[in-house]
Design a protein around this motif. Structure first.
Motif, PDB file in Angstrom:
ATOM      1  N   GLY A  73     -34.303  -1.740 -37.360  1.00 52.67           N
ATOM      2  CA  GLY A  73     -34.977  -0.600 -36.768  1.00 52.67           C
ATOM      3  C   GLY A  73     -35.972  -1.029 -35.705  1.00 52.67           C
ATOM      4  O   GLY A  73     -36.590  -2.111 -35.798  1.00 52.67           O
ATOM      5  N   ALA A  74     -36.155  -0.188 -34.703  1.00 50.18           N
ATOM      6  CA  ALA A  74     -37.063  -0.519 -33.600  1.00 50.18           C
ATOM      7  C   ALA A  74     -38.512  -0.515 -34.057  1.00 50.18           C
ATOM      8  O   ALA A  74     -39.346  -1.257 -33.516  1.00 50.18           O
ATOM      9  N   ASP A  75     -38.868   0.303 -35.043  1.00 52.72           N
ATOM     10  CA  ASP A  75     -40.263   0.439 -35.455  1.00 52.72           C
ATOM     11  C   ASP A  75     -40.755  -0.755 -36.261  1.00 52.72           C
ATOM     12  O   ASP A  75     -41.967  -0.867 -36.503  1.00 52.72           O
ATOM     13  N   SER A  76     -39.870  -1.623 -36.711  1.00 49.21           N
ATOM     14  CA  SER A  76     -40.289  -2.817 -37.458  1.00 49.21           C
ATOM     15  C   SER A  76     -39.851  -4.098 -36.748  1.00 49.21           C
ATOM     16  O   SER A  76     -39.914  -5.177 -37.332  1.00 49.21           O
ATOM     17  N   VAL A  88     -36.368   0.888 -42.613  1.00 50.35           N
ATOM     18  CA  VAL A  88     -36.737   0.006 -41.496  1.00 50.35           C
ATOM     19  C   VAL A  88     -35.516  -0.693 -40.914  1.00 50.35           C
ATOM     20  O   VAL A  88     -35.616  -1.353 -39.886  1.00 50.35           O
ATOM     21  N   GLN A 109     -42.701   3.477 -46.805  1.00 48.13           N
ATOM     22  CA  GLN A 109     -42.794   4.685 -45.995  1.00 48.13           C
ATOM     23  C   GLN A 109     -41.439   5.230 -45.569  1.00 48.13           C
ATOM     24  O   GLN A 109     -41.323   6.413 -45.249  1.00 48.13           O
ATOM     25  N   THR A 135     -31.963   7.090 -32.068  1.00 44.28           N
ATOM     26  CA  THR A 135     -32.362   7.612 -33.371  1.00 44.28           C
ATOM     27  C   THR A 135     -31.151   8.255 -34.045  1.00 44.28           C
ATOM     28  O   THR A 135     -30.484   9.108 -33.460  1.00 44.28           O
ATOM     29  N   ARG A 165     -34.830   4.901 -36.127  1.00 47.42           N
ATOM     30  CA  ARG A 165     -34.724   4.537 -34.715  1.00 47.42           C
ATOM     31  C   ARG A 165     -34.254   3.094 -34.645  1.00 47.42           C
ATOM     32  O   ARG A 165     -34.948   2.183 -35.099  1.00 47.42           O
ATOM     33  N   ASP A 212     -32.917   1.779 -29.431  1.00 45.08           N
ATOM     34  CA  ASP A 212     -33.767   2.946 -29.162  1.00 45.08           C
ATOM     35  C   ASP A 212     -33.024   4.259 -29.406  1.00 45.08           C
ATOM     36  O   ASP A 212     -33.459   5.312 -28.936  1.00 45.08           O
ATOM     37  N   ARG A 222     -45.768  -4.484 -39.576  1.00 52.43           N
ATOM     38  CA  ARG A 222     -45.192  -3.140 -39.560  1.00 52.43           C
ATOM     39  C   ARG A 222     -44.482  -2.784 -40.864  1.00 52.43           C
ATOM     40  O   ARG A 222     -43.911  -1.696 -40.979  1.00 52.43           O
TER      41      ARG A 222
END
Length: 792
Positions: A319-322, A311, A308, A294, A288, A292, A271
């Protein structure tokens, strides 16, 4: 911080009982808040293995198990846990055993099937809140072994309340170093092994803000089994430190944090896009978080980003996305040094507080990042497999805190502590605290490690010697410096005298915060713009007070909500006005009054306090200085006060305070259930006193003349008094205003005032001509200045 005593004794075998160890830590400044056992009391609970497992004939949710408890006979146990299965090892409470809640295990029949014991969950043993199933034990757990003994559950957990300057003790290595210095026992914990890379996988790392993050270390580990179970010893050490087990990757990073004091994080490598960049957040960026939630990132927030976007919030939370998830196989371990000032307060800005931010705000070891990565790699690959790449590191040596050299003199030790400490003990204490020491005659050159952010000067080293040697061993001695009496000016009233005046009049002193709620501040002092706090403790303490009224009003409301009907509160303190670059700090004396004039009693009917009652209190306060007549109460308006019950307090034409009733429109918004009165005075002005001087007493009689004058209704008593005294001259000793009348015989908009003139001379008895001359001057001055006329 919670410390497992058993884990600590693995690092150094100290010969001290638990209570004695806790006492030594407290006396050294690491205050022990409490000691508790690693698990609540239970008896006859052993490691057992489920040999057979079949469905209960009369209950769908029950199983009938044949269990080996090491006794030589298989026991029949009826169990309702969803995870019970053949081959599972779990705790078994034998018949006669006692669980933490006091339940005694007996033979029983469940739906007609006999059960001779009870397989237990972690919650039933008081080891966690997990009650979803049986507590699964490792496959190599010894069947029949007493669970308390095998897991060493009689271990003591010592909770230490560390002061903010001792961030170096937020890891087991730091605590062990302290105990080593206190007991002269060497630390024997092994150094983390270096794990050789198997792969050559790398990730680009860029440090855009090198002052905030001068060192960042990372390592790629591929093929990790994130579904592996953390070993029971690791889970137990985390549990005793108050940390929940969440899987091998998170458990390892948490364990390294607890062991070495270095927070770590693991990213899902798949990720991460492009590489790692440590930089400041940009306008409009969001993140985020692992919870969870944001958040919109603010200027001044340091982030870990890929190509991008962000993270992780640096030093606070990932961060939740990584984040590492169930299907993660490749991870990036990261360990960084963040400057404490770059992290301080950032978590609070977002309503967060994490173990990582707690440590980074206080400062971690600037040289410990690679060591932490190596330790985490060794643990992770041993638990969950994986192939590591090389350790990657970016460093800006110019911004990494360096060790400091401090000279320590024996004479200075003697001067500050009043005693001599043997040279060998000085060297031993400092070396065990991690410092390099070189003796040079009667002084030492000490190299202080960079992780001791609290040591920079000679006095800091002497404080360390006093802590470790023992404050209780420092002898009591009288100071060698002769005592001197500080001069006290007769023209300066002590604040204690002013406090006594108000206390004598029924007031109680309040102490409120200098930080107040912006809304209340705007209601009570709207014309001033308060200075906002960069890192407020809470939303109700977000700005610096420009007046003492907000705190006093909040205190009054708090007391009214607790059935206190009669309130008299005062406070002395600073108000803060202006901008941060040009901030004026003025000492003020303020008060709030509400409720009846006197306490409830039989001799006097209750009456609510009014403007003149409070004015009398303020006048009594001002008169203590001996120059109360110099102050004037001038009718005026104030945004927070009643337009018809407000006075500005003046001295020589300068405004020095305010007095009045809270504006009726603000009472409800301030949660006041009735009339309230406020006053505020500049403390420096109130403290200026007139030096007492003797005035001779006249042996001759005084003469009184009364005047009845008619003036406009708007003329104040102070204006009349000042005018009469100015015209009266030396013979006028006092002015008494004894009557005010409006009605029949007095024109509209006018009032009749009765004034008594007291006249006296030091050298003779006054005659009529003397008195008439003074009266004529007074009447003429009243007519000229106030357009007054004698009443016919």
């Amino acid at each position: 911080m919670k410390i497992s005593e058993h884990w600590l004794r693995e690092w150094l075998p100290v010969d001290l009982e638990t209570q004695a160890l806790a006492h030594r830590l407290t006396m050294a400044g690491l205050e022990v808040d409490g000691i508790e056992t690693a698990a609540p009391a239970f008896e006859q609970v052993v490691v057992a293995e489920v040999v057979e497992c079949s469905a209960h004939p009369d209950a769908d949710k029950l199983s009938v198990c044949r269990v080996d408890d090491g006794s030589g006979e298989l026991l029949q146990i009826v169990c309702g846990a969803p995870n019970v299965r053949q081959g599972l090892k779990a705790p078994l409470a034998r018949v006669g055993g006692v669980l933490p809640d006091g339940m005694k295990i007996k033979r029983a029949k469940l739906r007609g099937v006999e059960s001779t014991g009870m397989l237990c969950s972690a919650r039933e043993l008081g080891l966690s809140e997990d009650a979803a199933g049986l507590m699964a034990l490792p496959a190599d757990a010894p069947v029949g072994r007493d669970l308390r003994e095998w897991l060493q559950l009689d271990d003591a957990v010592i909770e230490v309340d560390l002061t903010p300057n001792r961030g170096d003790c937020l890891g087991m290595n730091g605590v062990a170093r302290e105990v080593s210095a206190l007991t002269a026992v060497d630390v024997t914990a092994p150094e983390p092994e270096t794990v050789a890379p198997v792969l050559d996988d790398r990730v680009d790392i860029a440090l855009d803000d090198r002052a905030a993050c001068p060192r960042y270390a990372g390592r790629v580990v591929r093929g990790v089994d994130v579904g592996a179970q953390s070993p029971i010893w690791l889970q137990e050490r985390l549990r005793r430190a108050g940390v929940r087990s969440l899987g091998p990757v998170v458990d390892v990073t948490n364990y390294v944090m607890l062991e070495l004091g270095q927070p770590m994080h693991a990213f899902d490598l798949a990720r991460i896009q492009g590489g790692i960049i440590v930089r400041q957040a940009r306008d409009g960026e969001t993140l985020r978080l692992l919870g969870d939630e944001t958040v919109e990132l603010r200027a001044g927030t340091l982030v870990i980003a890929d190509h991008q976007g962000p993270v992780a919030m640096a030093g606070v939370m990932g961060g939740a996305d990584s984040a590492v998830v169930d299907d993660t196989t490749d991870i990036l371990l990261e360990s960084a040094f963040f400057a404490p000032e770059a992290i301080a307060g950032r978590a609070r800005q977002y309503g967060l507080h994490t173990d990582s931010s707690h440590r980074f705000e206080r400062g971690v070891d600037p040289a410990g990042q690679v060591r932490a990565v190596e330790r985490a790699t060794a643990l992770l690959t041993a638990i969950a497999g994986g192939q590591p790449g090389p350790v990657l590191e970016q460093v800006d040596d110019a911004h990494v805190p360096a060790p400091r050299n401090v000279t320590l003199r024996a004479a200075r030790i003697r001067q500050l502590l009043g005693m001599d400490i043997p040279a060998e003990e000085v060297t031993g204490i400092l070396q065990r605290l991690g410092m390099a020491v070189t003796a040079e005659g009667d002084q030492w050159q000490v190299r202080v490690p960079a992780y001791r952010f609290d040591i920079s000067i000679e006095a800091d080293l002497i404080e360390e010697l006093a802590r470790i040697h023992g404050y209780d061993r420092i002898p009591e001695t009288r100071p060698a410096t002769p005592a001197r009496i500080q001069p006290q000016s007769e023209t300066q009233l002590p604040v204690a005298r002013l406090r006594d005046v108000l206390v004598d009049r029924g007031y109680q002193e309040a102490v409120t915060y200098s930080f107040v709620e912006p809304g209340v501040q705007a209601l009570l002092d709207p014309e001033q713009t308060p200075v906002p706090l960069a890192n407020p403790i809470s939303a109700e303490m977000a700005v610096m007070r420009t007046s003492l009224w907000p705190g006093l009003v909040k205190a009054a409301v708090y007391n009214r909500h607790r059935q206190q009907q009669r309130l008299r509160l005062f406070e002395t303190g600073l108000r803060f006005r202006g901008t941060l670059d040009d901030l004026a700090q003025e000492s003020m004396l303020s008060g709030v009054v509400l409720g009846p004039v006197v306490p409830e009693q039989w001799a006097e009917r209750p009456r609510p306090v009014d403007f003149f009652d409070v004015k009398g209190d303020v006048e009594a306060l001002l008169s203590v200085s001996g120059r109360g007549e110099a102050f004037r109460f001038v009718p005026d308006t104030h945004p927070a006060l009643h337009p018809g019950q407000t006075a500005r307090v003046e001295l020589d034409g300068e405004s020095v305070g305010w007095l009045g009733a809270v504006h009726p429109q603000l009472q409800g918004r301030l949660d006041l259930d009735g009339a309230a009165f406020l006053f505020e005075l500049r403390l420096d002005v109130v403290q200026q006193a007139r030096v007492p001087a003797f005035e001779p007493l006249s042996r001759f009689p005084s003469i009184r003349r009364d005047l009845a004058i008619v003036v406009e209704a708007s003329v104040s008593a102070a204006a009349l008094d000042g005018c009469v005294r100015q015209a009266g001259g030396e013979l006028l000793k006092d002015v008494i205003l004894f009557d005010v009348y409006q009605g029949e015989g007095v024109g509209d908009g006018m009032k009749s005032v009765g004034i008594g003139l007291i006249l006296q001379d030091l050298s003779r008895t006054l005659v009529d001509s003397d008195v008439d001359a003074v009266v004529d001057r007074v009447v003429a001055q009243l007519r000229h200045e106030l357009h007054a006329e004698l009443r016919g």
